[in-house]
Enzyme design. Structure first.
Site, PDB file in Angstrom:
ATOM      1  NE  ARG A 233      62.473  17.861  61.186  1.00 40.11           N
ATOM      2  CZ  ARG A 233      62.655  16.952  62.149  1.00 40.11           C
ATOM      3  NH1 ARG A 233      63.184  15.780  61.870  1.00 40.11           N
ATOM      4  NH2 ARG A 233      62.270  17.205  63.377  1.00 40.11           N
ATOM      5  CD  GLU A 262      57.986  14.030  44.241  1.00 35.74           C
ATOM      6  OE1 GLU A 262      58.273  13.948  45.450  1.00 35.74           O
ATOM      7  OE2 GLU A 262      56.878  14.454  43.835  1.00 35.74           O
ATOM      8  CG  HIS A 274      59.968  11.231  60.986  1.00 40.21           C
ATOM      9  ND1 HIS A 274      59.209  12.333  61.257  1.00 40.21           N
ATOM     10  CD2 HIS A 274      61.138  11.427  61.662  1.00 40.21           C
ATOM     11  CE1 HIS A 274      59.874  13.159  62.049  1.00 40.21           C
ATOM     12  NE2 HIS A 274      61.056  12.627  62.308  1.00 40.21           N
ATOM     13  CG  LEU A 275      60.616   4.032  61.487  1.00 39.87           C
ATOM     14  CD1 LEU A 275      61.058   2.600  61.164  1.00 39.87           C
ATOM     15  CD2 LEU A 275      59.468   3.985  62.502  1.00 39.87           C
TER      16      LEU A 275
END
Ligand SMILES: NC(=O)C1=CN([C@@H]2O[C@H](COP(=O)(O)OP(=O)(O)OC[C@H]3O[C@@H](n4cnc5c(N)ncnc54)[C@H](O)[C@@H]3O)[C@@H](O)[C@H]2O)C=CC1
Ligand SMILES: O=C(O)C(=O)COP(=O)(O)O
Length: 392
Positions: A233, A262, A274-275
């Site tokens: 995360r 950023e 987020h794969l």
């Protein structure tokens, strides 16, 4: 018999949703008074929780998108799918190591920028390729932080690829320790792991103790030229410190599954959308696992793979009505529940009481029917969080 209502908050594999039989379930993304929610990364924080809710199924591993403590205080069971997407994440971590080691992203971009005829392009390729020279994995050290379902798989496959592997997990389960390749070495601190590794891969849940786990001080302990992989995360890593370490040349690459404005496009950052769990196999596995667990909970009260309720499995007694009570884990709750039943002339045929932390869960099979008035009386006991008669 009323149908159970299941509300989906993300796209859930049809294979999983197909586990809810149409004669007993209504499944939709838009319905009122759900008995169960099934979701992936949708956030339940700040959402109004319907009083009808009995269970939440996270078709995946991480439950930081769910206010688990609030669910517990309402007596709502939260389930996830441990290990069901671990292979998918493992494969992406290996991909991430290779992307970093062989400078694939920059090389790919270089090829995109080529033009001219075949001869010109061929010359540019041969002249340009030296800037993308990489290195090989065997003999390099991988440090794995968190040896759960994913971390163990990552450690083992790295070992198979010829890497040295060290792992850190002060709370490793016996089951996971059994799965771990015997050559994986134990690090006694995160600091030790960071200072010895060429690659560091993070596989811990996002909880208070892991927020900012990799900070500026710890980044300084990493070897020059090391690569950090974060498929856990975003907040587990202090991204500002990571960007600084990349800029100063200490860190070779930061490979992550969580793009931010950023970090996007910054030199050395390889960010994927987020794969980790996005394979057909993982989506099917997760959805099937949580659907089966939700069904079991709604139809029998039995609890498997909950993140807040204790494991509780009681075979159904023939001809009995079942009561499922979640309560605070304080003295005399079972006594009060059985007193109410006795006062109402209800005989207990079987009973199971389990606890986990502050929460306890009681299944009671009683001979005959369970009148609504009994359920209401039980709800009035101080410390009772939820009461349900199982419809069967
Ligand atoms: N990128 C993606 O698509 C995916 C990301 N994830 C993330 O990966 C995390 C881990 O997933 P799993 O391995 O399935 O979970 P898991 O629960 O099987 O393993 C987590 C491990 O971390 C350990 N741990 C907890 N705190 C620690 C600390 N401070 N230091 C070292 N170890 C610690 C635990 O003891 C446990 O063994 C999930 O919580 C989720 O956030 C999971 C699946 C897909
Ligand atoms: O299982 C997890 O923890 C994941 O991060 C996967 O998330 P997703 O189901 O792909 O939204």
């Amino acid at each position: 018999m009323n149908k159970y209502k299941i509300q989906t908050l993300n796209n859930i594999s049809p294979k999983g949703l197909g586990r809810f039989p149409l004669e007993r379930y209504e499944v939709a993304s838009d319905l009122s008074e759900p008995d169960g929610l099934v979701l992936r990364s949708a956030s339940l924080h700040g959402m109004a929780i319907p009083p009808s809710l009995k269970a939440v199924g996270r078709a995946g591993a991480g439950t930081n998108n769910i206010p688990v403590a609030e669910m517990s205080s309402r007596g709502v069971a939260v389930f996830n799918a441990p290990g069901a997407n671990a292979n998918a994440v493992k494969e992406l971590v290996v991909t991430g190591m290779l992307l970093a080691a062989r400078n694939i992203i920059a090389a790919w971009d270089f090829v995109h920028g080529l033009d001219g005829d075949a001869d010109t392009m061929g010359q540019a390729v041969e002249a340009g390729k030296k800037q993308f020279k990489g290195f090989e994995l065997p003999g390099r050290t991988l440090g794995v932080v968190g040896l759960g379902a994913i971390g163990v798989k990552v450690a083992n496959v790295a070992q198979d690829l010829g890497m040295q592997v060290i792992g850190y997990d002060p709370a490793i389960t016996v089951g996971n320790a059994w799965q771990l390749d015997a050559s994986v070495e134990q690090a006694h601190t995160v600091e030790e792991l960071l200072s010895r590794s060429d690659f560091v891969s993070l596989h811990v849940p996002l909880i208070d103790a892991t927020r900012g786990l990799i900070n500026a001080d710890r980044l300084k302990l990493m070897k020059t030229g090391a690569t950090l992989l974060n498929f856990s995360r975003a907040p587990i890593v202090d991204e500002t410190a990571v960007l600084q370490a990349l800029e100063q040349g200490g860190l070779h690459r930061y490979v992550c599954d969580f793009p931010t404005p950023e970090a996007r496009g910054r030199a050395g950052v390889i960010a994927l959308p987020h794969l980790g769990a996005s394979t057909q196999e993982a989506e099917d596995n997760c959805a099937v696992m949580v659907a089966d667990q939700l069904r079991d909970y709604l139809e029998t009260g039995n609890v498997r793979n909950s993140v807040n309720f204790p494991e509780a499995v009681l075979p159904m007694t023939d001809g009995a009505a079942r009561l499922a009570v979640a309560n605070r884990n304080v003295p005399n709750m079972v006594g009060q529940i059985s007193t109410v039943l006795a006062q109402r002339g209800l005989n207990i045929a079987d009973l199971l009481n389990k606890s986990r932390g502050d929460l306890a869960y009681t299944l009671v099979d009683v001979d005959g029917e369970l009148p609504d008035a009994v359920l209401d009386e039980l709800r009035g006991i101080d410390g009772v969080l939820s009461v349900r008669a199982i419809d069967h």
